[in-house]
Design a protein around this motif. Structure first.
Motif, PDB file in Angstrom:
ATOM      1  N   PHE A   1      -4.625  -2.904  -2.262  1.00  0.00           N
ATOM      2  CA  PHE A   1      -4.202  -1.644  -2.863  1.00  0.00           C
ATOM      3  C   PHE A   1      -3.971  -0.589  -1.783  1.00  0.00           C
ATOM      4  O   PHE A   1      -3.006   0.181  -1.814  1.00  0.00           O
ATOM      5  CB  PHE A   1      -5.284  -1.186  -3.845  1.00  0.00           C
ATOM      6  N   PHE A   2      -4.881  -0.581  -0.832  1.00  0.00           N
ATOM      7  CA  PHE A   2      -4.844   0.408   0.243  1.00  0.00           C
ATOM      8  C   PHE A   2      -3.628   0.219   1.147  1.00  0.00           C
ATOM      9  O   PHE A   2      -3.042   1.194   1.647  1.00  0.00           O
ATOM     10  CB  PHE A   2      -6.139   0.269   1.045  1.00  0.00           C
ATOM     11  N   SER A   3      -3.201  -1.035   1.361  1.00  0.00           N
ATOM     12  CA  SER A   3      -2.054  -1.314   2.216  1.00  0.00           C
ATOM     13  C   SER A   3      -0.750  -0.799   1.612  1.00  0.00           C
ATOM     14  O   SER A   3       0.179  -0.440   2.341  1.00  0.00           O
ATOM     15  CB  SER A   3      -1.944  -2.824   2.462  1.00  0.00           C
ATOM     16  N   VAL A   4      -0.687  -0.777   0.296  1.00  0.00           N
ATOM     17  CA  VAL A   4       0.480  -0.188  -0.355  1.00  0.00           C
ATOM     18  C   VAL A   4       0.576   1.295  -0.001  1.00  0.00           C
ATOM     19  O   VAL A   4       1.660   1.825   0.267  1.00  0.00           O
ATOM     20  CB  VAL A   4       0.402  -0.388  -1.880  1.00  0.00           C
ATOM     21  N   VAL A   5      -0.574   1.964   0.017  1.00  0.00           N
ATOM     22  CA  VAL A   5      -0.598   3.383   0.389  1.00  0.00           C
ATOM     23  C   VAL A   5      -0.141   3.556   1.840  1.00  0.00           C
ATOM     24  O   VAL A   5       0.625   4.470   2.162  1.00  0.00           O
ATOM     25  CB  VAL A   5      -2.013   3.965   0.188  1.00  0.00           C
ATOM     26  N   ILE A   6      -0.598   2.673   2.748  1.00  0.00           N
ATOM     27  CA  ILE A   6      -0.174   2.744   4.146  1.00  0.00           C
ATOM     28  C   ILE A   6       1.338   2.567   4.250  1.00  0.00           C
ATOM     29  O   ILE A   6       2.026   3.307   4.977  1.00  0.00           O
ATOM     30  CB  ILE A   6      -0.898   1.683   4.987  1.00  0.00           C
ATOM     31  N   ALA A   7       1.867   1.575   3.507  1.00  0.00           N
ATOM     32  CA  ALA A   7       3.306   1.304   3.565  1.00  0.00           C
ATOM     33  C   ALA A   7       4.121   2.497   3.087  1.00  0.00           C
ATOM     34  O   ALA A   7       5.211   2.767   3.616  1.00  0.00           O
ATOM     35  CB  ALA A   7       3.623   0.068   2.722  1.00  0.00           C
ATOM     36  N   LEU A   8       3.607   3.230   2.100  1.00  0.00           N
ATOM     37  CA  LEU A   8       4.320   4.411   1.605  1.00  0.00           C
ATOM     38  C   LEU A   8       4.147   5.602   2.534  1.00  0.00           C
ATOM     39  O   LEU A   8       5.094   6.337   2.826  1.00  0.00           O
ATOM     40  CB  LEU A   8       3.818   4.759   0.206  1.00  0.00           C
ATOM     41  N   PHE A   9       2.925   5.801   3.005  1.00  0.00           N
ATOM     42  CA  PHE A   9       2.623   6.964   3.839  1.00  0.00           C
ATOM     43  C   PHE A   9       3.404   6.963   5.146  1.00  0.00           C
ATOM     44  O   PHE A   9       3.859   8.010   5.619  1.00  0.00           O
ATOM     45  CB  PHE A   9       1.126   7.009   4.163  1.00  0.00           C
ATOM     46  N   LYS A  10       3.537   5.813   5.769  1.00  0.00           N
ATOM     47  CA  LYS A  10       4.096   5.759   7.120  1.00  0.00           C
ATOM     48  C   LYS A  10       5.553   6.218   7.167  1.00  0.00           C
ATOM     49  O   LYS A  10       6.039   6.627   8.234  1.00  0.00           O
ATOM     50  CB  LYS A  10       3.976   4.345   7.678  1.00  0.00           C
ATOM     51  N   ASP A  11       6.258   6.158   6.042  1.00  0.00           N
ATOM     52  CA  ASP A  11       7.677   6.524   6.027  1.00  0.00           C
ATOM     53  C   ASP A  11       7.912   7.982   5.646  1.00  0.00           C
ATOM     54  O   ASP A  11       9.050   8.451   5.714  1.00  0.00           O
ATOM     55  CB  ASP A  11       8.441   5.627   5.040  1.00  0.00           C
ATOM     56  N   VAL A  12       6.870   8.693   5.248  1.00  0.00           N
ATOM     57  CA  VAL A  12       7.057  10.078   4.796  1.00  0.00           C
ATOM     58  C   VAL A  12       7.611  10.979   5.907  1.00  0.00           C
ATOM     59  O   VAL A  12       8.543  11.744   5.672  1.00  0.00           O
ATOM     60  CB  VAL A  12       5.739  10.633   4.217  1.00  0.00           C
ATOM     61  N   PRO A  13       7.079  10.925   7.150  1.00  0.00           N
ATOM     62  CA  PRO A  13       7.633  11.808   8.191  1.00  0.00           C
ATOM     63  C   PRO A  13       8.982  11.349   8.751  1.00  0.00           C
ATOM     64  O   PRO A  13       9.601  12.095   9.501  1.00  0.00           O
ATOM     65  CB  PRO A  13       6.572  11.755   9.308  1.00  0.00           C
TER      66      PRO A  13
END
Length: 395
Positions: A298-310
């Protein structure tokens, strides 16, 4: 007659003032009054013409030097302007062209600059996350106090060293494939800024991949070796620009790569490395390991989304269709916050309802061990980094 006199040279008898010229002016004036008068007038005209010609030549000479100097100064200032524009385009602050710029750098400054460039190239937040994840998983294999022996620390260090080398290969390959994108998104990275040449990047990436596999091989741990190999394959498929690869272009495929490495490979493979290779125990998947794997999925999905925000601008420009490009920064950011809140709420509830107490003899079943705290720190680190990146862009 006047033209003829003007044509006389200054050395001629009629215009010369030397001792060989007419010695008696009165004689000339007496015998040839009109001629002498004409000679005087013409002589003045000749010298006036010579003076004017000399002045014009002198002015032309000064004008030529002035124009040449102006051109040199213009070329100099154009070079300085181009240098400053290049620095700005590469993300470096503008600096005046002071004499200090030409002073040779000390060996200490050169070493510091080299270390700083490599530090940025290695993407330190991924290094920290990888190291903390391995330590967290290794602790899941500890069952009693005696397990915290030099054997434990040796096994952890072997795993961390090999994994960090593979981590540098993965992030380095991503930078080699994204130089143009990083010039927009991350101009401070060594390849994007020009501190590293493409050949230097290839050399670093190839060296660390070879050293990682070499260390995994000599350690003799098959779980560790297969963890490195799987990470190598997925990291290469994620970044390299080859047919059917470069999966980062597709949001779902990119998320699955990150989930597979962070949630499955790191959790299961490194746990088995400690359990089977270090402690020589059978491969038993405990409840904390299962929960940690589910949580990290579940947490890796958050990482995958977060990393592209900037990285919105660069990804949009070069056709990388991330969820941030499709949905927008604000929506993805707050979606990640909501997902994290759900994940930690479930983890706290599972820990609170666990019948096991905090004892060293049952550390593998400890409620707090259900929550991968080190990975949580990694997530919070990324969360803060993303927040401060987005802070200047808020309306």
């Amino acid at each position: 007659m006047e033209s003829l006199l003007v044509g006389f040279s200054p050395s001629s008898a009629f215009v010369s003032s030397g001792s060989s010229c007419w010695r008696n002016k009165d004689l000339m004036a007496g015998h040839f009054p009109s001629f002498y008068k004409g000679l005087q007038v013409s002589r003045c005209k000749v010298w006036n013409i010579i003076d004017r010609t000399s002045v014009v030549k002198l002015e032309r000479h000064h004008l030529k030097h002035h124009i040449r100097g102006a051109k040199d100064r213009s070329i100099y200032h154009q070079k300085i302007k181009i240098k400053h524009l290049a620095n700005a385009a590469s993300g470096h602050p503008l600096q005046s062209n002071q004499p200090d710029d030409y002073k040779p750098k000390s060996p200490l400054n050169s070493v510091i600059n080299a270390l700083d460039a490599f530090y940025r190239f290695s993407r330190p937040h991924t290094v920290i996350g990888t190291a903390l994840s391995i330590v967290s998983v290794a602790l899941l294999a500890v069952e009693k106090v005696s397990d915290m022996s030099p054997l434990f620390f040796t096994g952890v260090l072997e795993a961390i060293a090999a994994a960090l080398m593979m981590n540098i290969y993965i992030v380095g390959l991503n930078q080699l494939s994204d130089i143009e994108i990083d010039k927009v998104n991350k101009p401070y990275l060594p390849l994007a800024s020009g501190e590293y040449s493409f050949k230097t990047g290839v050399l670093i990436v190839a060296s660390f991949s070879i050293m990682s596999f070499w260390l995994g091989w000599i350690v003799g741990s098959w779980p560790l070796f297969w963890a490195l190999f799987t990470s190598f394959v997925l990291g290469t498929a994620y970044s390299i620009n080859l047919p059917l690869l470069r999966w980062k272009r597709f949001a779902v495929a990119a998320a699955m790569c990150i989930l597979a490495v962070r949630a499955v490979v790191v959790q299961l493979a490194f746990y088995l490395h400690m359990q089977t290779h270090v402690y020589r125990r059978p491969a038993v998947f405990s409840k904390p390991l299962i929960f940690a794997t589910a949580f990290m999925s579940f947490f890796s999905v958050v990482i995958a989304l977060f990393k592209d925000v900037p990285d919105l601008e660069g990804d949009k420009t070069f056709g990388i269709r991330t969820f941030t490009v499709r949905l927008g920064q604000k929506r993805v950011f707050w979606t990640c916050i909501s997902l994290l809140e759900v994940a930690y709420t479930v983890a706290i509830l599972v820990g609170a309802t666990s019948p096991f107490a905090w004892t060293l003899d049952h550390i593998s079943c400890c409620p707090l061990n259900f929550i991968p705290l080190n990975d949580s720190f990694f997530c919070l680190y990324n969360l803060c980094a993303v927040y401060f990146v987005l802070l200047p862009h808020r309306q």
